[in-house]
Design an enzyme around this catalytic site. Sequence first.
Site, short mmCIF file in Angstrom:
data_model
loop_
_atom_site.label_atom_id
_atom_site.label_comp_id
_atom_site.label_asym_id
_atom_site.label_seq_id
_atom_site.Cartn_x
_atom_site.Cartn_y
_atom_site.Cartn_z
N HIS A 1 34.84 -78.68 -63.23
CA HIS A 1 36.04 -77.83 -63.18
C HIS A 1 35.88 -76.66 -62.21
O HIS A 1 36.52 -75.62 -62.35
CB HIS A 1 36.39 -77.26 -64.56
N SER B 1 38.83 -66.91 -34.36
CA SER B 1 40.25 -66.63 -34.51
C SER B 1 40.73 -65.92 -33.26
O SER B 1 40.00 -65.16 -32.63
CB SER B 1 40.46 -65.72 -35.73
N LYS C 1 36.02 -63.64 -37.41
CA LYS C 1 36.16 -64.94 -38.06
C LYS C 1 35.28 -66.04 -37.50
O LYS C 1 35.03 -66.13 -36.31
CB LYS C 1 37.61 -65.41 -37.95
N GLU D 1 37.93 -78.81 -42.04
CA GLU D 1 39.36 -78.79 -42.40
C GLU D 1 40.13 -79.93 -41.74
O GLU D 1 41.00 -80.55 -42.34
CB GLU D 1 39.98 -77.45 -42.00
#
Length: 459
Positions: free
Chosen positions: A155, A276, A282, A289
């Site tokens: 979980h 970024s 970043k 992804e």
Amino acid sequence: MKLWGGRFQKSADKLTDDFNSSIHFDQRLYKQDILGSLAHVKMLAVQQIIPLEDSLLIQKSLKEILSDIEDGKVEFDVAAEDIHMNIEQILISRIGEVGKKLHTGRSRNDQVALDIRMYLKEEIYNIKNHITNLQKALLNTAKEHTRTIMPGYTHLQKAQPISFAHHLTAYVEMFKRDKERLEDAYKRINALPLGSGALAGTTYPLDREFVAKELDFAEISLNSLDAVSDRDFCIELLSALSIIMMHLSRFSEEIIIWCSHEFQFVELDDAFSTGSSIMPQKKNPDIAELVRGKTGRVYGSLMALLTTMKSLPLAYNKDMQEDKEPVFDAIDTVKMCLPVFTDMIRTLKINKAKMYQGAKGGFTNATDLADYLTKKGIAFRDSHEIVGKIVFSCIQRGIGLEDMTLEEYKTLSPLIEEDVFKAISLEECVNKRNIIGGPAEETVKKAIEINEKLLYTNH
Ligand code: ARG
């Protein structure tokens, strides 16, 4: 003039030609198409369906066409519709009348079924190799981390400590099944459809066994209607590819979570992350992804073909031309994702200290305390209850189970002794779980050895 133009009074409308044509995507089957034609035309001569010298001339010209295509010297014609008719048209333009004999006893329906099967056999081999490379990278990293303790989750809540090697080798098992699924799909792909004609076979005495041997097919299809209208094998492959992507996607998701500032379990190599355009600090896990994102398009391909096929009457229908783009796209996607993912894993930096720290919090050793009490004679359900109460009081005091003193433990149960601290240490929690399949160092090492043997001997 079309190769099938005899029955027609008018030539096709330009829009119709564009709409009907598949050459812009099925040209990638040129090699399979030519190899299939070579075997067919060789057999036509052996069976004395066409004269040997005609067969030899056709074979010679087909080979030249193959090398010309490979050298980029051939331009395909949209009006010739697909790869099959393009190649036949080129052949006829080069050797004239004799070229018109190639298509004897054959239809594009069994021809296209053959080409896709040949293509998929090759691609399955390639994809399996990519998976093997990924498994090798996982095993190599795992070998370095059989003692690297991290929290295991259910979980997404901390559950029990495991090792990073145990986590990595979970994926080795998934990819092992993925390869088995590919091998299984391969078995059904490995049946020769040629000889089925348009739908009802042919009156020519074709030697299908001969062609199967030439083209390395293990079996021959037994029903011509089925052989030209079957795309189950494409759907099976898409399903196997979807499951591969699902595994890559789950793994990507974990890597994305692990390299968040909140976790910091891993750090991606600079070469496998991006910055970024506005936020200078970043470092984003774009590769993971994108792999996760591309999973959607592979699932989409599976759904597309399932839907295309769902109400087609026997036998061939032009709808089936829509099989190729999803299949090609899914193969391209998987073939792109696997190697980049493998390199990302190879270069991943592991933050052992953060993993250990993560395993320490969250009472991941609570089960082991309950097991300790049970081994001292308390029924497990009661141990569970006692430990639940201890956890509750620790939460209120802001400490872990290992921070309680022996005196405190003794007030809860006189059965608890000094050895409790060893029993609930993370190292012990992991290494006591030496049951087959468990996270203990010795067990995981054995599993790694078994998998390495499989990888380095079978593939
Ligand atoms: N381009 C077609 C396909 O991909 C080849 C088979 C065409 N057959 C036909 N009868 N129109 O499915």
